[in-house]
Structure formats: structure tokens, C-alpha cells
Design an enzyme around this catalytic site. Structure first.
Site, mmCIF file in Angstrom:
data_model
loop_
_atom_site.group_PDB
_atom_site.id
_atom_site.type_symbol
_atom_site.label_atom_id
_atom_site.label_comp_id
_atom_site.label_asym_id
_atom_site.label_seq_id
_atom_site.Cartn_x
_atom_site.Cartn_y
_atom_site.Cartn_z
ATOM 1 N N ASP A 30 -4.410 -4.152 3.676
ATOM 2 C CA ASP A 30 -3.472 -5.280 3.767
ATOM 3 C C ASP A 30 -3.212 -5.611 5.235
ATOM 4 O O ASP A 30 -3.072 -4.718 6.079
ATOM 5 C CB ASP A 30 -2.159 -4.917 3.069
ATOM 6 C CG ASP A 30 -1.299 -6.142 2.786
ATOM 7 O OD1 ASP A 30 -1.146 -6.489 1.594
ATOM 8 O OD2 ASP A 30 -0.775 -6.742 3.743
ATOM 9 N N ILE A 31 -3.139 -6.894 5.528
ATOM 10 C CA ILE A 31 -2.963 -7.340 6.913
ATOM 11 C C ILE A 31 -1.549 -7.048 7.439
ATOM 12 O O ILE A 31 -1.347 -6.950 8.656
ATOM 13 C CB ILE A 31 -3.322 -8.846 7.030
ATOM 14 C CG1 ILE A 31 -3.732 -9.203 8.433
ATOM 15 C CG2 ILE A 31 -2.208 -9.741 6.512
ATOM 16 C CD1 ILE A 31 -4.409 -10.565 8.557
ATOM 17 N N ASN A 87 2.382 -7.683 -8.264
ATOM 18 C CA ASN A 87 3.441 -8.687 -8.245
ATOM 19 C C ASN A 87 2.964 -9.906 -9.040
ATOM 20 O O ASN A 87 1.862 -10.404 -8.812
ATOM 21 C CB ASN A 87 3.762 -9.090 -6.806
ATOM 22 C CG ASN A 87 4.300 -7.930 -5.993
ATOM 23 O OD1 ASN A 87 5.003 -7.069 -6.512
ATOM 24 N ND2 ASN A 87 3.968 -7.880 -4.711
ATOM 25 N N GLY A 93 7.458 -11.548 -6.516
ATOM 26 C CA GLY A 93 7.133 -11.470 -5.085
ATOM 27 C C GLY A 93 5.693 -11.830 -4.778
ATOM 28 O O GLY A 93 5.200 -11.566 -3.679
ATOM 29 N N HIS A 100 -4.150 -9.051 -7.539
ATOM 30 C CA HIS A 100 -4.419 -7.916 -6.655
ATOM 31 C C HIS A 100 -3.459 -6.796 -6.996
ATOM 32 O O HIS A 100 -2.313 -7.020 -7.346
ATOM 33 C CB HIS A 100 -4.292 -8.307 -5.174
ATOM 34 C CG HIS A 100 -3.053 -9.068 -4.858
ATOM 35 N ND1 HIS A 100 -2.918 -10.406 -5.136
ATOM 36 C CD2 HIS A 100 -1.888 -8.672 -4.302
ATOM 37 C CE1 HIS A 100 -1.718 -10.806 -4.750
ATOM 38 N NE2 HIS A 100 -1.065 -9.773 -4.250
ATOM 39 N N HIS A 102 -1.651 -3.609 -5.302
ATOM 40 C CA HIS A 102 -1.321 -2.937 -4.045
ATOM 41 C C HIS A 102 -1.426 -1.428 -4.257
ATOM 42 O O HIS A 102 -0.832 -0.886 -5.202
ATOM 43 C CB HIS A 102 0.115 -3.246 -3.618
ATOM 44 C CG HIS A 102 0.407 -4.685 -3.324
ATOM 45 N ND1 HIS A 102 0.480 -5.184 -2.045
ATOM 46 C CD2 HIS A 102 0.657 -5.737 -4.140
ATOM 47 C CE1 HIS A 102 0.773 -6.474 -2.088
ATOM 48 N NE2 HIS A 102 0.894 -6.839 -3.350
#
Ligand code: AMP
Length: 114
Positions: A30-31, A87, A93, A100, A102
Site C-alpha cells: 500500500d502506498i 472495506n 471506508g 482489495h 488489506h
């Protein structure tokens, strides 16, 4: 319809730190990490969100969970534990409309989440 940010990562049009790839899924860091390890596991198929997955996507959804656990192993998170989060929609959120999961690890997670 315009392509999602994550479709562009799959196509290598946007750079990402890819950690796993197979025929069905991609995993990349994740960025804006929210934990020492924060990886996104996505289907290559652009399902917008879990609520819009079809009955025929069930095996793919299982593959995403299985892949997340393999990536966690690869990152040596298994012994200490980790969290998987999906999410869905505004209250969930969600900010990127491409399903995706997380994978968060490397520190204890609080409950309930914010
Ligand atoms: P969500 O809020 O559940 O939709 O999660 C979207 C995630 O995508 C956020 O954690 C973002 O930090 C992450 N993200 C957005 N753009 C990128 C990118 N170019 N590369 C990697 N992760 C990204």
C-alpha cells in the site's frame, strides 16, 4: 467505462511494489501504509467491491483469501498474527472501487477498528 487505478497497476501502467502475482491475483504494498506491513491483495478481474461479486466469483474470492495468507507467510507475519480487511462502500471506508483485501501486520491491531 474508465479503468480503475488498480487495473493500471495490474497492467504496469502505474508503478507499485508488487510482492505476488498469479493468473488471478496481484499483491502489492500500500502506498500509504497503516502498519509496518500493509499489502493489498486484489483480483485481476475488476470487481468493484465485495457487494458486487457474482455467484461465479466465489472461487476467485477464496483464492484472494488463500493468497493473502500465503503473502502473510512470505512476509513472516504468520507467527505474530495479522489482520485482513475489506472495506465496502462509503461507510466501510472504501476509496478505490476495485475489490482489495488489506493485509496488515507487524504490530498489534486495536479492536474495535475506527
Ligand atoms: P480502501 O480505502 O479500502 O479503498 O483502500 C484503498 C487503498 O489503496 C488505500 O489504503 C490507499 O493507500 C491505497 N492506494 C491508493 N493508491 C495506491 C497506489 N497507487 N499504490 C498502492 N496503494 C494505493
Amino acid at each position: 467505462m474508465s479503468r480503475t487505478l488498480f487495473e493500471k497497476i495490474v497492467a504496469r501502467e502505474i508503478p507499485a511494489q508488487i510482492i505476488h502475482e498469479d493468473d488471478l491475483a496481484l499483491a502489492f504494498h500500500d502506498i500509504h501504509p497503516q502498519a509496518p506491513v500493509h499489502v493489498l491483495v486484489i483480483p485481476k478481474k475488476p470487481i468493484p467491491r465485495i457487494a458486487e461479486a457474482c455467484e461465479s466469483d466465489q472461487a476467485l474470492l477464496g483464492h484472494l483469501m488463500w493468497t493473502a495468507a500465503r503473502v502473510a507467510e512470505k512476509l513472516e507475519l504468520t507467527a505474530g498474527g495479522y489482520r485482513l480487511v475489506i472495506n465496502n462502500g462509503a461507510n466501510g471506508g472504501e476509496t478505490v472501487p476495485h475489490l482489495h483485501c488489506h493485509l496488515l501486520g507487524g504490530r498489534p491491531m486495536a479492536w474495535p477498528p475506527g
